[in-house]
Design a protein around this motif. Sequence first.
Motif, PDB file in Angstrom:
ATOM      1  N   ILE A  94      -1.523  -0.675  -1.678  1.00 61.51           N
ATOM      2  CA  ILE A  94      -1.317   0.608  -0.974  1.00 61.51           C
ATOM      3  C   ILE A  94      -1.610   1.701  -1.572  1.00 61.51           C
ATOM      4  O   ILE A  94      -2.069   2.884  -1.077  1.00 61.51           O
ATOM      5  N   PHE A  95      -1.061   1.807  -3.060  1.00 62.95           N
ATOM      6  CA  PHE A  95      -1.056   3.184  -3.382  1.00 62.95           C
ATOM      7  C   PHE A  95      -2.019   2.999  -4.821  1.00 62.95           C
ATOM      8  O   PHE A  95      -1.799   3.835  -5.780  1.00 62.95           O
ATOM      9  N   TRP A  96      -3.138   2.297  -4.767  1.00 61.37           N
ATOM     10  CA  TRP A  96      -3.878   2.040  -5.917  1.00 61.37           C
ATOM     11  C   TRP A  96      -4.577   3.268  -6.212  1.00 61.37           C
ATOM     12  O   TRP A  96      -4.982   3.486  -7.525  1.00 61.37           O
ATOM     13  N   SER A  97      -4.790   4.431  -5.377  1.00 62.32           N
ATOM     14  CA  SER A  97      -5.583   5.695  -5.934  1.00 62.32           C
ATOM     15  C   SER A  97      -4.847   6.451  -6.610  1.00 62.32           C
ATOM     16  O   SER A  97      -5.133   7.177  -7.413  1.00 62.32           O
ATOM     17  N   ALA A  98      -3.357   6.240  -6.690  1.00 61.99           N
ATOM     18  CA  ALA A  98      -2.388   6.977  -7.488  1.00 61.99           C
ATOM     19  C   ALA A  98      -2.280   6.650  -8.914  1.00 61.99           C
ATOM     20  O   ALA A  98      -1.993   5.179  -9.178  1.00 61.99           O
ATOM     21  N   ARG A  99      -2.623   7.252  -9.846  1.00 64.94           N
ATOM     22  CA  ARG A  99      -2.678   6.874 -11.158  1.00 64.94           C
ATOM     23  C   ARG A  99      -1.587   6.178 -11.848  1.00 64.94           C
ATOM     24  O   ARG A  99      -1.472   5.250 -12.470  1.00 64.94           O
ATOM     25  N   SER A 100      -0.433   6.968 -11.431  1.00 61.14           N
ATOM     26  CA  SER A 100       0.958   6.292 -11.964  1.00 61.14           C
ATOM     27  C   SER A 100       1.271   4.960 -11.499  1.00 61.14           C
ATOM     28  O   SER A 100       1.917   4.103 -11.957  1.00 61.14           O
ATOM     29  N   SER A 101       0.882   4.935 -10.157  1.00 57.54           N
ATOM     30  CA  SER A 101       1.112   3.739  -9.505  1.00 57.54           C
ATOM     31  C   SER A 101       0.009   2.472  -9.978  1.00 57.54           C
ATOM     32  O   SER A 101       0.779   1.443 -10.303  1.00 57.54           O
ATOM     33  N   ARG A 102      -1.078   2.949 -10.345  1.00 58.29           N
ATOM     34  CA  ARG A 102      -1.854   1.936 -11.021  1.00 58.29           C
ATOM     35  C   ARG A 102      -1.154   1.287 -12.612  1.00 58.29           C
ATOM     36  O   ARG A 102      -1.074   0.202 -12.580  1.00 58.29           O
ATOM     37  N   LEU A 103      -0.869   2.189 -13.125  1.00 59.34           N
ATOM     38  CA  LEU A 103      -0.106   2.245 -14.478  1.00 59.34           C
ATOM     39  C   LEU A 103       0.956   1.318 -14.459  1.00 59.34           C
ATOM     40  O   LEU A 103       1.177   0.353 -15.364  1.00 59.34           O
TER      41      LEU A 103
END
Length: 308
Positions: A94-103
């Motif tokens: 859902i939030f994969w575009s957010a860099r912090s969420s990916r990390l």
Amino acid sequence: MPRTLRVVCTVLQILGILLTIMRLGYRVRTRMIWVEDMWAVAALVCGVTSLITDWTNFYTSGQAAIISFWVYAFAYPSTVWAVRQSILFSVARIFWSARSSRLTTIIIAVVFLVLYGALTAQRAWQYGHNLDWYNHPDKNGRAHVYLSHPMVIFELITDCISDVIIISFALRLLWGIKLPAKERIMILAALSTSIIVTIVSIFRAICQLMHFRNTLRIAADLELAVSLITCNLLVATTYIYRIVIRRRNVAESGSDTDVGFSQAVTAPVSRPPVTLDGIGELTTVDLTGYGGDSATQAEPETDINIEM
């Protein structure tokens, strides 16, 4: 009664397996396979293996029972941990575009792999360092060995911590985004079913500590079944929700316009939303109000589309 409970648990396991097959078939048909689906495949394979070896161990003796015990001992926890990874990446999608969420997702996934590796190594040592239990079968001719108390407690702690991490991660990400109450409740309810898995894990740990063998196998089967069902619950509820919304809007408008879940969640945007797989009619979650990543704040018009 124990055999009746085993049959009930087996039915639930088969239901979880069928849900997983339906979920994967839908994703393949719509060409939306992603990381969480790969983990669902792993859970499916391990779940089927656990189901087969569980009953094989129950109806065989001697060498066949020992082999099925070994396979089940590793296939069962592998299913549970594969489900956790699938749920984790379902939330992260859902939030994969957010860099912090990916990390954060990658870090949590690595931690889960380390915990799973530690638990697997412990089981292998416990069962393999002393093979005397091969020569001490029960009255039915089946050999069995219990995990030590420290291992049971460690396994229970990792189960509880991992489930709390998943739920906390989802709450943190969903807290600051624009999402109607019904959709928010639906997603959180699906994710919160991990609590049920934790409760069953506690029950299974108690059975291990007290050496309640018959009840222990039932508790393990129940945890396996609930895990498989939970793995696909978010996908299933979102899909059903989209169908209900589409039919309700079609009924209200009197036309055949395809109104998807994306229109129920966000307002229309001035440009085509960004998709993860290039396919339209995906679930849209507007991250305009999400302040968890500087990249997201710098591009307030970016939407993320997923197919749950």
